[in-house]
Scaffold this active site. Structure first.
Site, PDB file in Angstrom:
ATOM      1  N   ALA A  13       0.799  -1.228   0.000  1.00 18.31           N
ATOM      2  CA  ALA A  13       0.000   0.000   0.000  1.00 18.31           C
ATOM      3  C   ALA A  13       0.830   1.275   0.000  1.00 18.31           C
ATOM      4  O   ALA A  13       0.277   2.369   0.028  1.00 18.31           O
ATOM      5  CB  ALA A  13      -0.932   0.007   1.210  1.00 18.31           C
ATOM      6  N   GLY A  14       2.154   1.162  -0.036  1.00 18.50           N
ATOM      7  CA  GLY A  14       3.004   2.349   0.056  1.00 18.50           C
ATOM      8  C   GLY A  14       2.834   3.308  -1.109  1.00 18.50           C
ATOM      9  O   GLY A  14       2.448   2.920  -2.211  1.00 18.50           O
ATOM     10  N   THR A  89       2.244  -0.575   9.207  1.00 11.92           N
ATOM     11  CA  THR A  89       2.094  -1.984   8.831  1.00 11.92           C
ATOM     12  C   THR A  89       1.065  -2.705   9.695  1.00 11.92           C
ATOM     13  O   THR A  89       0.357  -3.596   9.219  1.00 11.92           O
ATOM     14  CB  THR A  89       3.446  -2.699   8.938  1.00 11.92           C
ATOM     15  N   GLY A 147      14.686  -2.266  11.528  1.00 14.75           N
ATOM     16  CA  GLY A 147      14.406  -2.526  12.932  1.00 14.75           C
ATOM     17  C   GLY A 147      15.376  -3.559  13.476  1.00 14.75           C
ATOM     18  O   GLY A 147      15.798  -4.470  12.765  1.00 14.75           O
ATOM     19  N   HIS A 370      21.591 -10.903 -47.430  1.00 10.37           N
ATOM     20  CA  HIS A 370      21.951  -9.497 -47.238  1.00 10.37           C
ATOM     21  C   HIS A 370      20.770  -8.562 -47.477  1.00 10.37           C
ATOM     22  O   HIS A 370      20.046  -8.707 -48.467  1.00 10.37           O
ATOM     23  CB  HIS A 370      23.053  -9.043 -48.211  1.00 10.37           C
ATOM     24  N   ALA A 387      20.563 -10.112 -52.539  1.00 12.00           N
ATOM     25  CA  ALA A 387      20.680  -8.908 -51.720  1.00 12.00           C
ATOM     26  C   ALA A 387      19.689  -7.844 -52.168  1.00 12.00           C
ATOM     27  O   ALA A 387      19.478  -7.624 -53.358  1.00 12.00           O
ATOM     28  CB  ALA A 387      22.102  -8.371 -51.800  1.00 12.00           C
TER      29      ALA A 387
END
EC number: 2.7.7.23
Length: 469
Positions: A13-14, A89, A147, A370, A387
């Site tokens: 959800a950030g 959170t 943390g 070619h 070619a």
């Protein structure tokens, strides 16, 4: 098979502020795939190993875009839950509580931690005791921003977030990854006890660790096999760093099973690669989507190969681009060739310099050597395309097909105006514009007759003299 009812909660959800992008962070690409898709794919693997599984994605910023980009692939697997206000959170997990049953397992994952492995999560789930929780931690040389895990008499007693930690606590090297497994019964109780009495005014999910310890619950910790599994992505620099780390890990995995990569630092795999024996990748090769290689395949420097099947004894010369094509045994492509979707190169056929092929079949032992464009064509075996030959397949409104039989010779600088059929054994003279069907063994020439001019002299430039005084 784990005999558990598992609820996987993916927090996504950030607002992605540090990415400085209008695109949600979890939709940015890692190795060609949205970051969040990695976590979803791992969750789906877990689903297959459990008695029953629900997957919940807690979204916020531009959640409708997330669903538009991702939900169509797994409609039956995913439950989307909106977090209207981003309050931490703990608050995010709280949005899922009404959907959790009694005596079920809950696994918390993060949408911006893409490389967490299936094996690590299985280990996490199997180590959780019935009256406690399991926590994924890691020891880092630089734990800034994470943390810290707090111990008392060798037991985990809590987690202190970096911004709340004192100087002594910041010296702790064991960090919280945020990934944990817990009982639904206990989670529901502990979530209601969370407070936002902290510097961020948020409800931290990590505070349930201290609550568990206070109730005498057992808290297990395990470590991931690789640190890259717990690397989160918060900004473009972290995304780029994880991209390089992940690409090098993929290259090293291929090297260990016998694939030769000239420089692992200059190899990119953005999808799934299946391969046989004796494979060689030169530098700066990019593999995208689903690619399958046979045995004895050589891929030159600077090539891009996407969603393609390649047979045995195939050589892809440098700087060729191949997408959604099929190359049979013994074929050779490049250098500087472009095979677009729908191209089929049959056994021992050759596609050379600066040739573009689209939605066409090139038959066995046929050659386009070619500077040619072949589109919407079906070319037989033992055909030589000179070619500069072009299949003129578009009339301004519709595409038309060119059919060329076996043993046909197309002279250089020819234009084949589709719809057109050229029979077996036909010969097209150089410089010919073919506008109608050619029968078998017929010779076609359509160009201005050559006229010689005897004793003609080329004009000469007048010589100018500059006089300097």
């Amino acid at each position: 098979m784990l005999n558990i009812k598992l609820n996987i909660v993916i927090l996504a959800a950030g607002k992605s502020t540090r990415m400085n992008s209008d695109i949600p962070k979890v939709l940015h690409l890692l190795a060609g795939k949205p970051i969040l898709q990695y976590v979803i794919d791992t969750a789906i693997k877990l689903k297959a190993k459990c008695k029953s599984t629900n997957i919940y994605i807690v979204y916020g910023y531009k959640g409708e875009l997330l669903q538009q980009k991702l939900a169509h692939k797994q409609k039956t697997f995913l439950h989307w839950i909106k977090q209207v206000e981003q309050s931490g959170t703990g608050h995010a997990v709280q949005q899922v509580l009404p959907f959790l049953g009694k005596d079920e397992e809950v696994l918390i994952l993060y949408g911006d931690v893409p490389l967490i492995s299936f094996q690590t999560l299985i280990h996490l789930l199997t180590t959780r005791s019935k009256q406690g929780l399991s926590l994924l931690t890691a020891n880092l040389t630089n734990p800034d921003g994470y943390g810290r895990i707090l111990y008392k008499e060798q037991e985990v007693v809590g987690i202190i977030e970096h911004q709340e930690a004192n100087a002594q606590q910041k010296l702790i090297s064991e960090i919280n990854t945020g990934i944990l497994a817990v009982s639904s019964n206990e989670l529901k109780i502990w979530i209601t006890k969370l407070t936002n009495n902290n510097s961020m005014n948020e409800f931290y999910l990590t505070d349930i660790i201290a609550l568990a310890w206070q109730e005498g619950k057992k808290i297990h910790t395990i470590h991931p096999e690789k640190i890259s599994e717990i690397n989160g992505i918060n900004d473009c620099a972290q995304l780029a760093n994880l991209e390089r780390l992940y690409q090098k890990e993929q290259a090293e995995s291929l090297l260990r099973i016998g694939v030769i990569i000239a420089d692992p630092n200059r190899f990119d795999l953005r999808g799934e690669l299946k391969h046989g024996d004796n494979i060689f990748f030169d530098t700066n090769v990019l593999i995208e989507g689903q690619v399958s290689l046979g045995n004895q395949v050589t891929i030159g420097t600077g090539c891009i190969i996407k969603n393609t099947v390649i047979g045995d004894n195939v050589i892809i010369k440098p700087y060729s681009i191949i997408e959604e094509a099929h190359l049979a045994n013994g074929s050779i492509v490049g250098p500087f060739a472009h095979l677009r979707p729908g191209s089929k190169i049959e056994e021992n056929a050759y596609v050379g310099n600066f040739v573009e092929i689209k939605k066409s079949t090139l038959g066995k032992k046929s050659k386009v050597a070619h500077l040619s464009y072949i589109g919407d064509a079906n070319i037989g075996k033992d055909v030589n395309i000179g070619a500069g030959t072009i299949t003129c397949n578009y009339d301004g409104a519709n595409k038309h097909q060119t059919i060329i039989g076996d043993n046909v010779f197309i002279g250089s600088d020819s234009q084949l105006i589709a719809p057109l059929t050229i029979g077996d054994g036909a010969t097209i003279g150089a410089g010919t514009t073919v506008t109608s069907n050619v029968t078998s063994n017929e010779v076609i020439i359509s160009r201005i007759r050559q006229f010689p001019i005897i004793n003609w002299q080329r004009p000469k430039k007048k010589i100018r003299y500059n006089i300097i005084y």
